[in-house]
Write a protein that holds these residues in place. Structure first.
Motif, short mmCIF file in Angstrom:
data_model
loop_
_atom_site.label_atom_id
_atom_site.label_comp_id
_atom_site.label_asym_id
_atom_site.label_seq_id
_atom_site.Cartn_x
_atom_site.Cartn_y
_atom_site.Cartn_z
N ASP A 1 0.83 -1.21 0.00
CA ASP A 1 0.00 0.00 0.00
C ASP A 1 0.87 1.26 0.00
N ALA A 2 1.93 1.24 0.78
CA ALA A 2 2.84 2.39 0.83
C ALA A 2 3.52 2.60 -0.52
N LEU A 3 3.98 1.51 -1.12
CA LEU A 3 4.64 1.61 -2.43
C LEU A 3 3.67 2.11 -3.50
N LYS A 4 2.44 1.63 -3.44
CA LYS A 4 1.42 2.10 -4.40
C LYS A 4 1.15 3.59 -4.21
N ALA A 5 1.14 4.05 -2.96
CA ALA A 5 0.93 5.48 -2.68
C ALA A 5 2.09 6.31 -3.23
N ILE A 6 3.30 5.79 -3.14
CA ILE A 6 4.45 6.48 -3.72
C ILE A 6 4.26 6.60 -5.23
N GLU A 7 3.96 5.47 -5.85
CA GLU A 7 3.81 5.45 -7.31
C GLU A 7 2.70 6.39 -7.77
N ALA B 1 8.50 11.71 0.65
CA ALA B 1 7.60 11.43 1.79
C ALA B 1 6.39 12.36 1.74
N THR B 2 6.61 13.62 1.42
CA THR B 2 5.50 14.57 1.30
C THR B 2 4.55 14.13 0.19
N ILE B 3 5.11 13.73 -0.95
CA ILE B 3 4.29 13.28 -2.07
C ILE B 3 3.46 12.06 -1.67
N THR B 4 4.08 11.15 -0.95
CA THR B 4 3.39 9.93 -0.51
C THR B 4 2.27 10.26 0.46
N GLN C 1 -0.68 11.76 -1.28
CA GLN C 1 -1.52 10.74 -1.91
C GLN C 1 -2.37 10.01 -0.87
N LEU C 2 -1.76 9.62 0.23
CA LEU C 2 -2.50 8.87 1.26
C LEU C 2 -3.63 9.67 1.88
N THR C 3 -3.48 10.99 1.95
CA THR C 3 -4.50 11.83 2.59
C THR C 3 -5.30 12.67 1.59
#
Length: 179
Positions: free
Chosen positions: A13-19, A51-54, A57-59
């Motif tokens: 899930d974290a990797l997908k949020a990065i992508e 990290a900000t980009i991720t 995306q998550l929020t």
């Protein structure tokens, strides 16, 4: 206040949020990638790292959403971990904040952008998995794109492709059912 592991319960899930985050910020006129800054606001622009980009995306935040969270009188300024937590509605404890979930996640994403998977594995409790060392070594030896000084939005597209095409499939195989 939310917790990161509620938003991204697994490594995948974290990797997908990065992508997805790297792709999402492409058309954001209020965001500029800057791998030297956790988060800085300069007039109408948010400068931030992977990290900000991720976390954006998550929020589901945009550069404008972040800029609008702050008083224009405070620009330009680096944002503290408490301010970053506030922007993303994430819990950052007053005591021991450097070991908070937000700080550890940001550090893990920052390490990943430099080719080090170990902190992200530790964050998700996979650092003792039988394939942990294999995955760390693979990423160290793989000619993966790293994001450093001068990273552009175009560089982030290349990185997103790497995450999607190379890293996520490997992680899914190595940590099947756990990642």
């Amino acid at each position: 206040m939310m917790h990161i592991k509620t938003l991204a319960p697994t490594l995948k899930d974290a990797l997908k949020a990065i992508e997805v985050g790297c792709r999402k910020i492409q058309n954001d006129p209020h965001f500029i990638p800057d791998m030297q800054e956790w988060m800085t606001i300069n007039e109408e622009i948010c400068l931030g790292c992977l990290a900000t980009i991720t976390l954006m995306q998550l929020t589901n935040k945009s550069g404008a959403d972040i800029v609008n969270c702050f008083d224009p009188e405070s620009f330009p300024a680096d944002k503290t971990i408490f301010e970053r937590g506030f922007v993303f509605n994430l819990h950052v404890p007053i005591y021991n904040f450097s070991e908070s979930e937000v700080a550890l996640f940001e550090k893990a994403i920052n390490c990943l952008r430099q080719g080090d998977l170990s902190q992200l594995l530790r964050f998700y409790g996979l650092d003792t998995h039988t394939n942990a060392n294999l995955s760390i070594e693979w990423l160290n030896e793989y000619d993966n794109p790293s994001l450093g000084f001068g990273t552009t939005k175009e560089d982030l597209l290349i990185y997103a492709d790497f995450i999607n095409v190379e890293l996520i499939p490997k992680i899914t195989t190595w940590f099947s059912g756990q990642a």
